[in-house]
Scaffold this active site. Structure first.
Site, PDB file in Angstrom:
ATOM      1  N   GLU A   1       0.814  -1.223   0.000  1.00  0.00           N
ATOM      2  CA  GLU A   1       0.000   0.000   0.000  1.00  0.00           C
ATOM      3  C   GLU A   1       0.847   1.272   0.000  1.00  0.00           C
ATOM      4  O   GLU A   1       0.314   2.368  -0.199  1.00  0.00           O
ATOM      5  CB  GLU A   1      -0.949  -0.007   1.207  1.00  0.00           C
ATOM      6  CG  GLU A   1      -2.047  -1.052   1.060  1.00  0.00           C
ATOM      7  CD  GLU A   1      -2.915  -1.213   2.297  1.00  0.00           C
ATOM      8  OE1 GLU A   1      -2.499  -0.745   3.387  1.00  0.00           O
ATOM      9  OE2 GLU A   1      -3.999  -1.801   2.188  1.00  0.00           O
TER      10      GLU A   1
ATOM     11  N   GLU B   1       7.378 -21.336   8.473  1.00  0.00           N
ATOM     12  CA  GLU B   1       7.621 -20.431   9.598  1.00  0.00           C
ATOM     13  C   GLU B   1       8.682 -20.967  10.553  1.00  0.00           C
ATOM     14  O   GLU B   1       9.260 -20.218  11.334  1.00  0.00           O
ATOM     15  CB  GLU B   1       6.322 -20.156  10.371  1.00  0.00           C
ATOM     16  CG  GLU B   1       5.844 -21.283  11.261  1.00  0.00           C
ATOM     17  CD  GLU B   1       4.784 -20.792  12.250  1.00  0.00           C
ATOM     18  OE1 GLU B   1       4.960 -21.068  13.446  1.00  0.00           O
ATOM     19  OE2 GLU B   1       3.811 -20.150  11.835  1.00  0.00           O
TER      20      GLU B   1
END
Length: 311
Positions: free
Chosen positions: A94, A125
Site C-alpha cells: 500500500e 515459519e
C-alpha cells in the site's frame, strides 16, 4: 531456534504464552446467539488500541530510527509468517500508491514466499534459514530496516530475520504479542503489544493481528510523514494511477491551495500530474521546472520548498 522443534517442548512453550491462553469462561461461546457472539468479539476488539497505546514510546523511537535510515536511501522490510507476514506484505504493497515510494523501498517478506499469501506453506515459519536467504536476496545494507512481526514472539522465521539483519548492521524492530519474547530481545527496538488471550484459543489473527495492523500502520505512515511525503494531513505524494486517484489528486491540490478548478488543472498539467509540484506551482507562483528544482533541493519536503521559494 532449530527448524524442527521438539513437539512436547513446543507445546509447553505455547502454554506459557498469553496469546495462547485458554479462557474457560468462553467455553460455551458456541451456545450463544449470533448477536451475543458479535458483542463479545467487539468488546474484545475494543481493548486493542489501549494495548497499543502502552507501547507508543517504543513505537515512536522505532519510527524515528527508521525514518533516519530511509532518509539516507534505506529500505523498510517486514518479515513474518502467516497472518503477521500477510499484514507486512499488505502494508508494503500500500506504500507505493499512497506515498509514491519507489519499487522495493518498502518490502514485505512472508515465510514460504508469495504463495503463502493465500495458502499455508507447511513448515515455512519454522525455518530461520529461509529468512536469511530472503534477506540475502535483497542485498541488505546498514541503511535498511527489518521489522520482524510475530504474535507469539517466537516464530523462527521472524526471529531469524531479525538476528540476521542485526548481524549485517541493519536496524531491527521486533513486533510481538507477548512479553519477554525472543523476537523483541533479538531486535534493537522491541515492541511488545500484549492484547491477551484470544476469543478463540490461540487464534492470533484476531486481537494480536489487529494490534499488528495498527502498529504497522503507524510505522509506515508516520515514517512517511517524517520523510515529507505529506503536507499537513494531505497525501501529496499520492500516485494517480486510476480515475479515483486522479480525482483525489485534484482535490488534494484544491484543499492545499484553495485554488479554483481551472487553476488546479493548469498547475497539474504544468507539473506533469505530480501533486506536490502542482501545489508549489500555485502557492509559490513558479513554473513546473522551478517547482521540481525547489523540491529536489529540499529532499521532497514541500514546506521546506515553499520556504525556499519565499526566501
Amino acid at each position: 531456534m532449530t527448524s524442527t522443534p521438539h513437539h512436547p517442548d513446543l507445546r509447553s512453550q505455547l502454554e506459557t504464552l498469553t496469546t495462547e491462553a485458554f479462557r474457560p469462561e468462553l467455553a460455551e461461546i458456541d451456545q450463544l446467539d449470533t448477536l451475543g457472539i458479535a458483542r463479545l468479539m467487539n468488546g474484545e476488539d475494543a481493548t486493542v488500541p489501549a494495548a497499543v497505546a502502552e507501547r507508543l514510546p517504543e513505537i515512536a523511537a522505532a519510527i524515528d530510527a527508521v525514518a533516519a535510515r530511509m532518509a539516507r536511501g534505506g529500505r523498510l522490510v517486514y518479515a513474518g509468517a502467516g497472518t503477521a507476514g500477510r499484514l507486512g506484505v499488505l502494508d508494503a504493497s500500500e506504500c507505493p500508491p499512497t506515498f509514491n515510494t519507489a519499487p522495493g523501498q518498502v518490502v514485505g517478506l512472508i515465510a514460504g514466499g508469495p504463495d503463502a499469501m493465500v495458502t499455508s506453506i507447511e513448515g515455512a515459519e519454522d525455518a530461520p534459514e529461509l529468512a536469511r536467504a530472503d534477506l540475502d536476496a535483497l542485498g541488505l545494507t546498514a541503511d535498511d530496516t527489518v521489522v520482524g512481526v510475530s504474535a507469539s514472539g517466537r516464530t523462527p522465521y521472524a526471529v531469524g530475520a531479525v538476528e540476521h539483519a542485526r548481524a549485517l548492521g541493519a536496524l531491527t524492530v521486533g513486533v510481538s504479542g507477548n512479553r519477554d519474547s525472543a523476537l523483541a530481545a533479538a531486535a534493537e527496538h522491541g515492541i511488545e503489544v500484549v492484547t491477551g488471550p484470544e476469543l478463540l484459543t490461540g487464534s492470533t489473527r484476531l486481537k494480536a493481528g489487529t494490534a499488528q495492523k495498527l502498529v504497522l500502520n503507524m510505522l509506515s505512515t508516520i515514517t512517511m510523514i517524517r520523510l515529507g511525503k505529506t503536507y499537513g494531513n494531505l497525501m501529496v505524494d499520492v500516485r494517480a494511477s486510476n480515475e479515483k486517484l486522479r480525482a483525489r489528486s485534484r482535490r488534494i491540490v484544491a484543499l492545499a491551495t484553495g485554488a479554483a478548478d481551472d487553476d488546479v488543472e493548469r498547475a497539474l498539467a504544468a507539473a506533469g500530474g505530480e501533486v506536490k509540484h502542482a501545489i508549489l506551482v500555485l502557492l509559490a507562483d513558479v513554473d513546473g521546472p522551478t517547482a521540481a528544482r525547489l523540491l529536489a533541493e529540499s529532499d521532497g519536503h514541500l514546506r521546506a520548498a515553499l520556504a525556499g521559494a519565499h526566501g
